[in-house]
Design an enzyme around this catalytic site. Structure first.
Site, short mmCIF file in Angstrom:
data_model
loop_
_atom_site.label_atom_id
_atom_site.label_comp_id
_atom_site.label_asym_id
_atom_site.label_seq_id
_atom_site.Cartn_x
_atom_site.Cartn_y
_atom_site.Cartn_z
N GLU A 128 31.54 58.97 -95.66
CA GLU A 128 31.47 60.20 -96.44
C GLU A 128 30.12 60.25 -97.14
O GLU A 128 29.69 59.23 -97.68
CB GLU A 128 32.58 60.25 -97.50
CG GLU A 128 32.60 61.61 -98.19
CD GLU A 128 33.74 61.75 -99.22
OE1 GLU A 128 34.47 60.78 -99.43
OE2 GLU A 128 33.85 62.84 -99.77
N GLY A 268 32.16 54.17 -106.30
CA GLY A 268 33.29 53.38 -106.74
C GLY A 268 34.13 52.84 -105.60
O GLY A 268 34.39 51.64 -105.51
N ALA A 269 34.54 53.74 -104.72
CA ALA A 269 35.41 53.35 -103.62
C ALA A 269 35.54 54.50 -102.64
O ALA A 269 35.09 55.60 -102.94
CB ALA A 269 36.79 52.97 -104.15
N GLU A 305 42.11 56.37 -104.90
CA GLU A 305 41.89 56.27 -103.45
C GLU A 305 43.23 56.33 -102.71
O GLU A 305 43.32 56.96 -101.65
CB GLU A 305 41.14 54.98 -103.09
CG GLU A 305 39.81 54.77 -103.81
CD GLU A 305 38.87 55.95 -103.78
OE1 GLU A 305 38.90 56.73 -102.81
OE2 GLU A 305 38.09 56.12 -104.75
N GLU A 327 38.64 66.18 -104.49
CA GLU A 327 38.24 65.31 -105.60
C GLU A 327 38.82 65.76 -106.94
O GLU A 327 39.37 64.95 -107.69
CB GLU A 327 36.71 65.18 -105.68
CG GLU A 327 36.09 64.47 -104.47
CD GLU A 327 36.67 63.09 -104.19
OE1 GLU A 327 37.36 62.53 -105.06
OE2 GLU A 327 36.42 62.57 -103.08
N1 TRP Z 1 35.34 60.04 -101.73
C1 TRP Z 1 35.09 58.92 -102.58
C2 TRP Z 1 36.01 59.05 -103.77
O1 TRP Z 1 35.82 59.82 -104.66
C3 TRP Z 1 33.72 58.76 -103.10
C4 TRP Z 1 32.55 58.84 -102.18
C5 TRP Z 1 31.95 59.93 -101.72
C6 TRP Z 1 31.74 57.78 -101.79
N2 TRP Z 1 30.81 59.62 -101.07
C7 TRP Z 1 30.64 58.32 -101.11
C8 TRP Z 1 31.81 56.43 -101.95
C9 TRP Z 1 29.60 57.51 -100.63
C10 TRP Z 1 30.78 55.64 -101.47
C11 TRP Z 1 29.68 56.17 -100.84
O2 TRP Z 1 37.02 58.46 -103.82
ZN ZN Z 2 37.83 60.75 -104.65
#
Ligand code: TRP
Ligand code: ZN
Length: 882
Positions: A128, A268-269, A305, A327
């Site tokens: 992502e 974060g994750a 998550e 989100e």
């Molecule tokens: N989708 C993830 C979350 O909010 C976060 C996320 C988006 C992410 N882009 C990223 C994490 C790139 C790491 C690197 O839970």
């Molecule tokens: Zn998220």
């Protein structure tokens, strides 16, 4: 690195793809520097699409090394491959066909941490938003969903573990020293949810039985030796799974759920289907090394998550403009989870504190954008606190506006109607309109209009008529690209209190809808008249922070003190403390700037100390009341021409006066708020620690000596207390022997633990005052500093620029020039990280002219640099322009 080409993506240009992707079959032959990726894709042309339209696939820094059409090599004149795209012509008009695309990529050289990269000797992916196109040519957009099969081939000794999304199909040996594993994910998913992890890791295992009796294997993978530190994350995971069944009726849908913790990670994750990848900071915890805040973050992010499995994965975004669809909603869900697991009012206070200190400045500065933007240059720059936190607040308002039950029915309809689809915010809102019969058009503007609304309120009481009239006006400030704003539907939770603290129940209300104690402000200006009010009421507006607004409402200190004592909504009580504190802090900042003595209002001090000692209040709540608004809160309220030194000095003077007046209260709290010597991470114990540590801070001001903090440092048996004592020593007495001794003791004790070493860097980066820049620069040369590790860079550089207004915002501008140099350096390796850290300049225009000038020059220096990433170019240009 991809440098900027000035391309802008517009929501209005959205078009579905010409080709429908039916299935994906990937084979990875892993090698640290030459990984071979073979991708077999089955497509057919979408009905109604021009039979000659070419197929366009995305790439990013790719080289094509093979292309087959239905197993036969494709003639070169039929396609064009560049690092950014693969265009294929003369494809069949309607029948399905298979493409086999081969690329060779270099995970070891991938320092951006997007796509397939290496961290701590393992292979890991982050896709992502647009990382998959760094692995293979693909329609890399969230509205292209397909089932994935993944085959992984790798050296067996180095990579005993081969993981991907979905369910495990099987594995076996594969030639000399190699083995392979196959995974199949039956749930059609977009490429951004793909994940692959390979390497040698330790694991903790557990299981969860779902509401329909299905057994799910749970596995958390961490570095060998760190397994015991994943126990809390596992517990949080099981609680999350249970809560999502109970509260949202959502059941997990694969045989296995895996989490992998890695130490190099941009955020974060990540919620990859069935295989979440985490920054290990949000997995690993034990009493010796994790603070109460760390435990709370782990619980929240594990939940976040996991909750994405339904809000994000089963129902995903049509395009990246819809990011808040997953989100904002998922943050709302994790907030509700934490509120249920802990103390709801205390959680709400923490959320609002965070929202005001991070999102309000964004919304009031050059980087302001709507929760649902309509254009972007770099999507990575839209993973913002506006999309996440304001997005969550907007979701919360739907619940407030419709009531809990109708909201729940609307969510059920959303899950029912859109499962398996890639949808838009309009689709989401439509579910709530259909279920409630309400027109949400005026409410939807919250998604489209940037800027924090200002609501101005004034009340008059008519004793003869026994009516209370409340006039409300809303104003939404201009933001970049949006000068004209329309009035929005703002739900204001509201109550009226009598002198004795009892709530009035109005006999009727006209001028505005008032139901379920929510007042609906829908016009630019409205006067609500409350009938049957026996005496002059004290009004509490925006209880629980029902709407993310700024409220201007002149209330007498005595009225605020009444709310601070009697409001049944404890969030609103805390708000009353804040409203009492702020004028004092603003005056103090102005007085400090003019070298006048700082005088604090007695009502405020008395009310605060009474609350601190009030045993009927939760300790965690009392700690929140004692934590005054931050320097950045004060700067925001002052609004412009800000001098960080004066804000700091004024606030310090206020703290000192509270400390002097409350010495006895604080010593007795320090004595009484102890916790059992065997540590537990529960919210109640954390609350006691928070209150005891707040008392310790005030005592260090009253006593003006490091001794008590030094003793606390030596006596601490958990990281919360240890770090708090260290912070007092380093921040209050930075030049003392005690501070430098404590810092070395801490470093020596934890040098082997990267997450604690990060804390050691952070504490020092946050030391107030002009000397900290030198310290930060020296620390960057320390052997423990690692430029390639995002956590380490954020701990030192990030903490300095985001949380240290007197150190970073030095009047001579050296801090801004330091930032400019670091941004250029970080950008060469990791554009996403560089752009994120650069957002620390978002409030530069509200500085006094000399600092603002230095800040502008530093920004211009970045802007003039050739070869910037799209990420940094986008942020620097918007920061300068807006
Ligand atoms: N989708 C993830 C979350 O909010 C976060 C996320 C988006 C992410 N882009 C990223 C994490 C790139 C790491 C690197 O839970
Ligand atoms: Zn998220």
């Amino acid at each position: 690195m991809r440098t900027d080409i000035g391309q802008v993506i517009n929501l209005a240009d959205y078009q579905p793809t010409d080709f429908v992707l039916e299935r994906v079959d990937l084979t990875f032959e892993l090698d640290p520097t030459e990984t071979k990726v073979e991708s077999r894709l089955i497509f057919h042309r979408r009905e109604g699409v021009d039979g000659t339209a070419p197929l366009l696939l995305d790439g990013d820094e790719l080289a094509l090394s093979g292309l087959l059409f239905d197993q036969v090599e494709m003639p070169p004149e039929q396609y064009t491959a560049t690092p950014e795209s693969l265009t294929i012509r003369n494809l069949p008009p309607s029948e399905p066909f298979e493409l086999t695309i081969t690329t060779i990529i270099n995970p070891e050289a991938n320092t951006q941490l997007m796509g397939l990269y290496r961290t701590g000797g393992i292979y890991c992916t982050q896709c992502e938003a647009e990382g998959f196109r760094r692995i293979t040519y693909f329609p890399d957009r969230p509205d292209v969903l397909a089932p994935f099969t993944v085959n992984i081939i790798a050296d067996k000794a180095a990579n005993p573990l081969l993981l991907s999304n979905g369910n495990f199909l099987g594995g076996a040996g594969y030639g000399e020293g190699k083995h392979f594993a196959a995974w199949f994910d039956p749930h059609p998913k977009p490429s951004y949810l793909f994940a692959l992890v390979a390497g040698d890791l330790g694991v903790i295992e557990d299981s969860f039985t779902t509401m329909n009796g299905r057994e799910v294997a749970l596995k958390i993978y961490v570095e060998h030796g760190k397994e015991p530190r994943a126990a809390y994350a596992m517990d949080a995971l099981k609680r999350s799974m249970k809560w999502d069944e109970e509260v949202f009726g959502r059941e997990y849908d694969l045989d296995i759920f895996m989490i992998v913790a890695v130490s190099d990670f941009n955020m974060g994750a990540m919620e990859n289907k069935g295989l979440n990848v985490f920054n290990d900071k949000y997995v690993l915890a034990d009493p010796e090394t994790a603070t109460d805040a760390d435990y709370a973050n782990i619980e929240a992010i594990i939940a976040h998550e996991y909750f994405h499995n339904w809000t994000g994965n089963r129902i995903t975004c049509r395009d990246w403009f819809q990011l808040c669809l997953k989100e904002g909603l998922t943050v709302y869900r994790d907030h509700e989870f934490s509120a249920d697991q802990r103390s709801r009012p205390v959680k709400r206070i923490a959320e609002v504190r965070h929202l005001k200190s991070e999102q309000f400045p964004e919304d009031g500065g050059p980087l302001a954008h709507p929760v649902r933007p309509t254009k972007y240059r770099e999507i990575n720059n839209f993973y913002t606190t506006t999309v996440y936190e304001k997005g969550s607040e907007v979701t919360r308002m739907i619940a407030t506006l419709l009531g809990k039950e109708t909201f729940k029915k609307g969510m059920d309809l959303y899950f029912d109607r859109h499962d398996g689809q890639a949808v838009t915010i309009e689709d989401f809102i439509k579910c709530f309109e259909d279920i409630s019969g309400r027109d949400l058009a005026k409410f939807s503007l919250w998604y489209h209009q940037a800027g924090t609304p200002l609501v101005t309120a004034s009340g008059t009481y008519d004793a003869g008529a026994k009516t209370f009239s409340l006039s409300l006006e809303q104003m939404i400030p201009a933001t970049p690209g949006q000068t004209e704003k329309l009035p929005m539907h703002i739900p204001l939770s509201l109550a009226l209190f009598a002198e004795d603290g009892a709530a009035f129940a109005p006999t009727s209300v006209d001028g505005a809808e008032y139901s379920g104690s929510v007042l609906h402000l829908t016009d630019r200006a409205q006067t609500a008249v409350f009938h049957g009010i026996a005496s002059r009421p004290v009004v509490s507006i925006n209880r629980s922070f029902s709407a993310p607004i700024n409220l201007h409402f002149d209330q007498m200190p005595a009225d605020l003190a009444l709310l601070a004592r009697h409001e049944s909504d404890h969030f609103a009580r805390w708000q009353a403390f804040t409203d009492l504190a702020l004028p004092n802090l603003l005056t103090a900042a102005r007085d400090a700037r003019e070298d006048r003595p700082v005088v604090v209002e007695q009502t405020f001090v008395d009310t605060l100390l009474a609350a601190a000692a009030d045993e009927s209040l939760e300790p965690a709540f009392r700690a929140q009341a004692l934590a005054l608004p931050s320097e950045s809160d004060i700067a925001r309220e002052l609004g412009g021409n800000n001098d960080p030194d004066a804000i700091h000095a004024g606030r310090q003077a206020v703290i000192t006066q509270i400390a002097d007046a409350g010495k006895d209260v604080f010593s007795s709290l320090y004595e009484s708020m102890t916790t059992p010597s065997s540590f537990t991470a529960d919210a109640a114990s954390a609350g006691r620690r928070a209150l005891r540590n707040a008392a310790l801070t005030y005592l260090s001001y009253a006593e003006n000596s490091p001794t008590r903090a030094k003793n606390a440092f030596n006596a601490a048996n958990n990281m919360t207390d240890l770090l708090h004592a260290l912070t007092i020593l380093a921040h209050r007495f930075p030049d003392s022997e005690d501070a430098s001794e404590a810092l070395s003791t801490f470093r020596e004790r934890f040098a082997e633990n990267p997450l604690v070493v990060d804390k050691w860097f952070s504490v020092q980066a946050a030391i107030p005052g002009t000397g900290t820049l030198d310290r930060v620069q020296n620390l960057m040369a320390h052997p423990l500093f690692k430029r390639t590790n995002p956590n380490r860079v954020r701990a030192l550089v990030g903490t300095f620029v985001f949380t240290n207004p007197t150190g970073f915002g030095r009047a001579d501008g050296e801090g801004y020039r330091f930032l400019a140099r670091e941004i250029l350096d970080i950008d060469r390796r990791n554009p996403q990280l560089a752009a994120r850290i650069l957002t620390s300049m978002r409030s530069w225009r509200s500085l006094e002219p000399i600092r603002a000038d230095h800040a502008r020059s530093a920004l211009l220096g970045i802007e003039r640099t050739q070869g910037l990433s799209t990420d940094v170019r986008d942020i620097v240009e918007r920061t300068l322009k807006g």
